[in-house]
Motif scaffolding. Structure first.
Motif, mmCIF file in Angstrom:
data_model
loop_
_atom_site.group_PDB
_atom_site.id
_atom_site.type_symbol
_atom_site.label_atom_id
_atom_site.label_comp_id
_atom_site.label_asym_id
_atom_site.label_seq_id
_atom_site.Cartn_x
_atom_site.Cartn_y
_atom_site.Cartn_z
ATOM 1 N N GLY A 179 0.790 -1.225 0.000
ATOM 2 C CA GLY A 179 0.000 0.000 0.000
ATOM 3 C C GLY A 179 0.822 1.275 0.000
ATOM 4 O O GLY A 179 0.384 2.300 0.504
ATOM 5 N N VAL A 180 2.014 1.237 -0.595
ATOM 6 C CA VAL A 180 2.868 2.429 -0.592
ATOM 7 C C VAL A 180 2.356 3.520 -1.532
ATOM 8 O O VAL A 180 2.673 4.687 -1.336
ATOM 9 C CB VAL A 180 4.351 2.085 -0.914
ATOM 10 N N MET A 181 1.574 3.134 -2.519
ATOM 11 C CA MET A 181 0.973 4.077 -3.463
ATOM 12 C C MET A 181 -0.375 3.518 -3.898
ATOM 13 O O MET A 181 -0.554 2.312 -3.944
ATOM 14 C CB MET A 181 1.849 4.233 -4.721
ATOM 15 N N ALA A 220 11.542 8.273 -13.203
ATOM 16 C CA ALA A 220 10.613 7.216 -12.790
ATOM 17 C C ALA A 220 11.354 6.008 -12.227
ATOM 18 O O ALA A 220 10.901 5.388 -11.269
ATOM 19 C CB ALA A 220 9.736 6.797 -13.967
ATOM 20 N N TRP A 221 12.529 5.680 -12.800
ATOM 21 C CA TRP A 221 13.265 4.526 -12.298
ATOM 22 C C TRP A 221 13.710 4.755 -10.854
ATOM 23 O O TRP A 221 13.685 3.842 -10.033
ATOM 24 C CB TRP A 221 14.457 4.183 -13.194
ATOM 25 N N GLU A 222 14.116 5.982 -10.528
ATOM 26 C CA GLU A 222 14.602 6.265 -9.180
ATOM 27 C C GLU A 222 13.462 6.181 -8.164
ATOM 28 O O GLU A 222 13.590 5.541 -7.111
ATOM 29 C CB GLU A 222 15.248 7.648 -9.136
ATOM 30 N N LEU A 223 12.341 6.795 -8.483
ATOM 31 C CA LEU A 223 11.181 6.728 -7.592
ATOM 32 C C LEU A 223 10.655 5.294 -7.522
ATOM 33 O O LEU A 223 10.307 4.799 -6.452
ATOM 34 C CB LEU A 223 10.092 7.678 -8.077
ATOM 35 N N GLY A 224 10.619 4.623 -8.665
ATOM 36 C CA GLY A 224 10.118 3.253 -8.701
ATOM 37 C C GLY A 224 10.938 2.298 -7.870
ATOM 38 O O GLY A 224 10.396 1.461 -7.144
ATOM 39 N N VAL A 225 12.250 2.397 -7.959
ATOM 40 C CA VAL A 225 13.113 1.518 -7.161
ATOM 41 C C VAL A 225 12.940 1.811 -5.680
ATOM 42 O O VAL A 225 12.863 0.897 -4.860
ATOM 43 C CB VAL A 225 14.596 1.662 -7.596
ATOM 44 N N THR A 226 12.841 3.084 -5.338
ATOM 45 C CA THR A 226 12.649 3.459 -3.937
ATOM 46 C C THR A 226 11.324 2.911 -3.407
ATOM 47 O O THR A 226 11.269 2.341 -2.315
ATOM 48 C CB THR A 226 12.709 4.988 -3.786
ATOM 49 N N LEU A 227 10.249 3.068 -4.169
ATOM 50 C CA LEU A 227 8.947 2.549 -3.756
ATOM 51 C C LEU A 227 8.938 1.021 -3.729
ATOM 52 O O LEU A 227 8.357 0.409 -2.826
ATOM 53 C CB LEU A 227 7.844 3.063 -4.675
ATOM 54 N N GLY A 228 9.599 0.413 -4.710
ATOM 55 C CA GLY A 228 9.694 -1.041 -4.722
ATOM 56 C C GLY A 228 10.453 -1.560 -3.514
ATOM 57 O O GLY A 228 10.067 -2.567 -2.893
ATOM 58 N N HIS A 229 11.519 -0.882 -3.153
ATOM 59 C CA HIS A 229 12.299 -1.267 -1.970
ATOM 60 C C HIS A 229 11.453 -1.145 -0.716
ATOM 61 O O HIS A 229 11.455 -2.054 0.125
ATOM 62 C CB HIS A 229 13.561 -0.394 -1.885
ATOM 63 N N LEU A 230 10.725 -0.059 -0.604
ATOM 64 C CA LEU A 230 9.837 0.138 0.543
ATOM 65 C C LEU A 230 8.772 -0.960 0.599
ATOM 66 O O LEU A 230 8.484 -1.502 1.665
ATOM 67 C CB LEU A 230 9.194 1.524 0.477
ATOM 68 N N ALA A 231 8.186 -1.292 -0.553
ATOM 69 C CA ALA A 231 7.176 -2.349 -0.600
ATOM 70 C C ALA A 231 7.766 -3.692 -0.175
ATOM 71 O O ALA A 231 7.125 -4.468 0.541
ATOM 72 C CB ALA A 231 6.573 -2.446 -1.997
ATOM 73 N N LEU A 232 8.983 -3.971 -0.600
ATOM 74 C CA LEU A 232 9.650 -5.219 -0.194
ATOM 75 C C LEU A 232 9.867 -5.247 1.324
ATOM 76 O O LEU A 232 9.726 -6.297 1.946
ATOM 77 C CB LEU A 232 10.997 -5.362 -0.915
ATOM 78 N N GLN A 233 10.217 -4.112 1.898
ATOM 79 C CA GLN A 233 10.415 -4.062 3.345
ATOM 80 C C GLN A 233 9.098 -4.288 4.075
ATOM 81 O O GLN A 233 9.081 -4.894 5.148
ATOM 82 C CB GLN A 233 11.003 -2.719 3.761
ATOM 83 N N CYS A 234 7.998 -3.808 3.507
ATOM 84 C CA CYS A 234 6.680 -3.982 4.136
ATOM 85 C C CYS A 234 6.118 -5.371 3.937
ATOM 86 O O CYS A 234 5.204 -5.778 4.646
ATOM 87 C CB CYS A 234 5.690 -2.969 3.559
#
Length: 159
Positions: free
Chosen positions: A35-37, A144-158
């Protein structure tokens, strides 16, 4: 209408991009519960696409169990921890996969879809999530790649 056999592989079967479709499915399975976005937002798309590229570029076979595998999750966390390192890693992996395609004829649909996703990530810029203004008072754009990787990393942590 194309003549019979035009653009079809030997044997008359159309290739199905199962590896790319599996990578997108797996990325959705990580992004949605976190649910990060909001689903459907361009930021969600960036995160999902970055995770799909990560999965596709690792060339691991699709298995839903790997979502729950700590080793795979830790590996993805390591890959996505630094967006700049991830960008270099992903570019090299996709370049190598593309170079393995036949010189004549169409590219395999998995590689074509992954390449198109990479193109979208590298050519799209998004507004940042936090901080409406940069240091000079203007609103900075984020790749988009920078934001996407950051959000993907956050989602993986969650996850």
């Amino acid at each position: 209408m194309l003549p019979d056999g035009a653009g079809e592989p030997a044997g008359g079967e159309l290739p199905v991009p199962m590896a790319w479709m599996s990578a997108e499915f797996l990325a959705d399975r990580v992004m949605l519960p976190a649910g990060v976005m909001p689903y459907g937002s361009v930021e969600y798309r960036a995160g999902r696409t970055a995770l799909a590229v990560t999965h596709f570029a690792t060339r691991s076979p699709f298995d839903l169990k790997e979502l729950f595998d700590d080793d795979k999750r830790d590996y993805w966390l390591l890959l996505t921890a630094d967006p700049w390192s991830w960008r270099q890693w992903a570019a090299n992996r996709l370049r190598r996969l593309a170079s393995q395609q036949p010189a004549a004829g169409p590219c395999h649909p998995d590689v074509a879809l992954a390449t198109e996703a990479w193109r979208w990530l590298t050519r799209t810029e998004l507004l940042p999530l936090l901080g409406p203004e940069g240091t000079d008072g203007r609103c900075p754009w984020v790749p988009a790649w920078e934001l996407g990787v950051t959000l993907g990393h956050l989602a993986l942590q969650c996850y």
